[in-house]
Design a protein around this motif. Structure first.
Motif, PDB file in Angstrom:
ATOM      1  N   ARG A 100       1.022  -1.444   0.032  1.00 51.62           N
ATOM      2  CA  ARG A 100      -0.038   0.057   0.134  1.00 51.62           C
ATOM      3  C   ARG A 100       0.864   1.271  -0.070  1.00 51.62           C
ATOM      4  O   ARG A 100       2.263   1.280   0.436  1.00 51.62           O
ATOM      5  N   SER A 101       0.402   2.343  -0.523  1.00 50.91           N
ATOM      6  CA  SER A 101       1.082   3.560  -0.542  1.00 50.91           C
ATOM      7  C   SER A 101       0.180   4.605   0.441  1.00 50.91           C
ATOM      8  O   SER A 101      -0.924   4.180   0.712  1.00 50.91           O
ATOM      9  N   PHE A 102       0.498   5.584   0.877  1.00 45.50           N
ATOM     10  CA  PHE A 102      -0.310   6.620   1.625  1.00 45.50           C
ATOM     11  C   PHE A 102      -0.033   8.165   1.463  1.00 45.50           C
ATOM     12  O   PHE A 102       1.239   8.341   0.964  1.00 45.50           O
ATOM     13  N   THR A 103      -0.757   8.864   1.808  1.00 44.89           N
ATOM     14  CA  THR A 103      -0.694  10.358   1.917  1.00 44.89           C
ATOM     15  C   THR A 103      -1.075  10.631   3.359  1.00 44.89           C
ATOM     16  O   THR A 103      -1.589   9.849   4.013  1.00 44.89           O
ATOM     17  N   LEU A 104      -0.307  11.663   4.023  1.00 45.00           N
ATOM     18  CA  LEU A 104      -0.264  12.081   5.417  1.00 45.00           C
ATOM     19  C   LEU A 104      -0.770  13.395   5.253  1.00 45.00           C
ATOM     20  O   LEU A 104      -0.311  14.072   4.623  1.00 45.00           O
ATOM     21  N   ARG A 105      -1.691  13.927   6.129  1.00 42.67           N
ATOM     22  CA  ARG A 105      -2.048  15.118   6.372  1.00 42.67           C
ATOM     23  C   ARG A 105      -2.178  15.439   7.709  1.00 42.67           C
ATOM     24  O   ARG A 105      -2.699  14.531   8.637  1.00 42.67           O
ATOM     25  N   ARG A 106      -2.001  16.703   8.165  1.00 43.70           N
ATOM     26  CA  ARG A 106      -2.401  17.137   9.547  1.00 43.70           C
ATOM     27  C   ARG A 106      -3.934  17.349   9.394  1.00 43.70           C
ATOM     28  O   ARG A 106      -4.496  17.733   8.476  1.00 43.70           O
ATOM     29  N   TRP A 107      -4.406  17.282  10.705  1.00 46.25           N
ATOM     30  CA  TRP A 107      -6.059  17.397  10.722  1.00 46.25           C
ATOM     31  C   TRP A 107      -6.193  18.224  12.016  1.00 46.25           C
ATOM     32  O   TRP A 107      -5.843  17.690  13.291  1.00 46.25           O
ATOM     33  N   LEU A 108      -6.936  19.358  11.961  1.00 40.49           N
ATOM     34  CA  LEU A 108      -7.098  20.212  13.120  1.00 40.49           C
ATOM     35  C   LEU A 108      -8.508  20.230  13.494  1.00 40.49           C
ATOM     36  O   LEU A 108      -9.462  20.337  12.654  1.00 40.49           O
ATOM     37  N   ILE A 109      -8.897  19.418  14.575  1.00 39.42           N
ATOM     38  CA  ILE A 109     -10.347  19.320  15.008  1.00 39.42           C
ATOM     39  C   ILE A 109     -10.816  20.495  15.952  1.00 39.42           C
ATOM     40  O   ILE A 109     -10.229  20.745  16.926  1.00 39.42           O
ATOM     41  N   ASN A 110     -11.547  21.081  15.400  1.00 41.53           N
ATOM     42  CA  ASN A 110     -12.460  22.260  16.108  1.00 41.53           C
ATOM     43  C   ASN A 110     -13.653  22.121  16.827  1.00 41.53           C
ATOM     44  O   ASN A 110     -13.977  22.484  17.880  1.00 41.53           O
ATOM     45  N   GLU A 111     -14.660  21.477  15.970  1.00 41.34           N
ATOM     46  CA  GLU A 111     -15.770  21.209  16.355  1.00 41.34           C
ATOM     47  C   GLU A 111     -16.270  19.872  16.376  1.00 41.34           C
ATOM     48  O   GLU A 111     -15.358  18.766  15.657  1.00 41.34           O
ATOM     49  N   GLY A 112     -17.358  19.356  16.781  1.00 41.33           N
ATOM     50  CA  GLY A 112     -17.963  18.221  16.696  1.00 41.33           C
ATOM     51  C   GLY A 112     -18.247  17.581  18.304  1.00 41.33           C
ATOM     52  O   GLY A 112     -17.960  18.294  19.076  1.00 41.33           O
ATOM     53  N   SER A 113     -18.667  16.449  18.071  1.00 39.96           N
ATOM     54  CA  SER A 113     -18.995  15.608  19.418  1.00 39.96           C
ATOM     55  C   SER A 113     -18.997  14.296  19.544  1.00 39.96           C
ATOM     56  O   SER A 113     -19.265  13.769  18.060  1.00 39.96           O
ATOM     57  N   ILE A 114     -18.676  13.517  20.387  1.00 40.35           N
ATOM     58  CA  ILE A 114     -18.512  12.050  20.382  1.00 40.35           C
ATOM     59  C   ILE A 114     -19.319  11.513  21.645  1.00 40.35           C
ATOM     60  O   ILE A 114     -18.897  12.423  22.737  1.00 40.35           O
ATOM     61  N   THR A 115     -20.045  10.645  21.766  1.00 42.47           N
ATOM     62  CA  THR A 115     -20.841  10.120  22.692  1.00 42.47           C
ATOM     63  C   THR A 115     -20.174   8.544  22.966  1.00 42.47           C
ATOM     64  O   THR A 115     -20.429   7.989  22.090  1.00 42.47           O
ATOM     65  N   LEU A 116     -19.728   8.187  24.098  1.00 36.68           N
ATOM     66  CA  LEU A 116     -19.457   6.896  24.320  1.00 36.68           C
ATOM     67  C   LEU A 116     -20.197   6.519  25.530  1.00 36.68           C
ATOM     68  O   LEU A 116     -20.615   7.109  26.646  1.00 36.68           O
ATOM     69  N   SER A 117     -20.830   5.290  25.305  1.00 38.76           N
ATOM     70  CA  SER A 117     -21.615   4.739  26.363  1.00 38.76           C
ATOM     71  C   SER A 117     -21.115   3.363  26.485  1.00 38.76           C
ATOM     72  O   SER A 117     -20.538   2.398  25.804  1.00 38.76           O
ATOM     73  N   VAL A 118     -20.823   2.853  27.860  1.00 40.57           N
ATOM     74  CA  VAL A 118     -20.313   1.590  28.347  1.00 40.57           C
ATOM     75  C   VAL A 118     -21.288   1.203  29.462  1.00 40.57           C
ATOM     76  O   VAL A 118     -21.780   1.902  30.407  1.00 40.57           O
ATOM     77  N   GLU A 119     -21.620  -0.195  29.075  1.00 41.09           N
ATOM     78  CA  GLU A 119     -22.628  -0.789  29.859  1.00 41.09           C
ATOM     79  C   GLU A 119     -21.909  -1.874  30.471  1.00 41.09           C
ATOM     80  O   GLU A 119     -21.798  -3.120  29.851  1.00 41.09           O
ATOM     81  N   LEU A 120     -21.330  -1.850  31.648  1.00 42.59           N
ATOM     82  CA  LEU A 120     -20.413  -2.677  32.288  1.00 42.59           C
ATOM     83  C   LEU A 120     -21.032  -4.217  32.518  1.00 42.59           C
ATOM     84  O   LEU A 120     -20.336  -5.231  32.107  1.00 42.59           O
ATOM     85  N   SER A 121     -22.373  -4.292  32.960  1.00 43.78           N
ATOM     86  CA  SER A 121     -22.797  -5.616  33.138  1.00 43.78           C
ATOM     87  C   SER A 121     -23.422  -6.349  31.702  1.00 43.78           C
ATOM     88  O   SER A 121     -23.294  -7.341  31.521  1.00 43.78           O
ATOM     89  N   GLY A 122     -23.761  -5.359  30.827  1.00 38.46           N
ATOM     90  CA  GLY A 122     -24.022  -5.876  29.390  1.00 38.46           C
ATOM     91  C   GLY A 122     -22.969  -6.261  28.577  1.00 38.46           C
ATOM     92  O   GLY A 122     -22.945  -6.609  27.640  1.00 38.46           O
ATOM     93  N   GLN A 123     -21.624  -5.357  29.204  1.00 40.46           N
ATOM     94  CA  GLN A 123     -20.404  -5.660  28.437  1.00 40.46           C
ATOM     95  C   GLN A 123     -20.768  -5.218  26.928  1.00 40.46           C
ATOM     96  O   GLN A 123     -20.376  -5.788  25.782  1.00 40.46           O
ATOM     97  N   ASN A 124     -21.140  -4.186  26.990  1.00 37.30           N
ATOM     98  CA  ASN A 124     -21.433  -3.502  25.739  1.00 37.30           C
ATOM     99  C   ASN A 124     -20.875  -1.950  25.401  1.00 37.30           C
ATOM    100  O   ASN A 124     -20.936  -1.256  26.388  1.00 37.30           O
ATOM    101  N   VAL A 125     -20.348  -1.665  24.558  1.00 40.91           N
ATOM    102  CA  VAL A 125     -19.635  -0.385  24.363  1.00 40.91           C
ATOM    103  C   VAL A 125     -20.038   0.176  23.057  1.00 40.91           C
ATOM    104  O   VAL A 125     -20.179  -0.522  21.875  1.00 40.91           O
ATOM    105  N   SER A 126     -20.710   1.274  22.998  1.00 41.26           N
ATOM    106  CA  SER A 126     -21.140   1.917  21.628  1.00 41.26           C
ATOM    107  C   SER A 126     -20.489   3.393  21.487  1.00 41.26           C
ATOM    108  O   SER A 126     -20.373   4.081  22.396  1.00 41.26           O
ATOM    109  N   LEU A 127     -20.104   3.636  20.373  1.00 40.26           N
ATOM    110  CA  LEU A 127     -19.583   5.035  20.098  1.00 40.26           C
ATOM    111  C   LEU A 127     -20.427   5.733  19.061  1.00 40.26           C
ATOM    112  O   LEU A 127     -20.682   5.182  18.109  1.00 40.26           O
ATOM    113  N   THR A 128     -21.190   6.835  19.392  1.00 36.54           N
ATOM    114  CA  THR A 128     -21.975   7.646  18.383  1.00 36.54           C
ATOM    115  C   THR A 128     -21.434   8.941  18.276  1.00 36.54           C
ATOM    116  O   THR A 128     -20.842   9.464  19.095  1.00 36.54           O
TER     117      THR A 128
END
Length: 128
Positions: A100-128
């Motif tokens: 494979r070949s690649f290109t590399l770029r810098r990425w400046l993250i300014n806006e957005g959101s991430i939601t992480l949900s961890v259900e310990l007893s259900g052994q479930n992780v979701s990222l939205t």
């Protein structure tokens, strides 16, 4: 055009997050056999970088229709510099082997959101 560091400083002065990450677009450079041969070492490398906290996200991308896999992959690194990120990409077994070949770029993250949900007893992780 502004220099990268000037742009980062200006973004921070506005109150933006200005989180700098590094984005690798990886595409096949050889035949499918080369990619398949390098895959186990590539996956081990990715797992090691993930454990070290360097790998943010990685995975394949579809074509523009969203229906077909063209072989493009996207890798996002945390690194101290552009040069350090380049070294990470160059040392990926897929790239080292020439599969494979690649290109590399810098990425400046300014806006957005991430939601992480961890259900310990259900052994479930979701990222939205």
């Amino acid at each position: 055009m502004p220099k990268w560091n000037d742009y980062m400083s200006e973004a921070r002065s506005r109150g933006a997050l200005a989180l700098e990450l590094f984005v690798v677009q990886s595409v096949p450079a050889g035949d499918g056999a080369d990619v398949k041969a390098a895959l186990p070492d590539h996956l081990a490398y990715q797992a090691r970088l993930e454990a070290e906290g360097v790998l943010v996200f990685a995975g394949p991308m579809s074509d523009e229709s969203g229906e077909m896999m063209e072989g493009m992959g996207l890798i996002i690194y945390r690194a101290a510099s552009f040069e350090a990120a380049r070294s990470l990409a160059e040392n990926d077994p897929m790239h080292r082997a020439g599969a494979r070949s690649f290109t590399l770029r810098r990425w400046l993250i300014n806006e957005g959101s991430i939601t992480l949900s961890v259900e310990l007893s259900g052994q479930n992780v979701s990222l939205t």
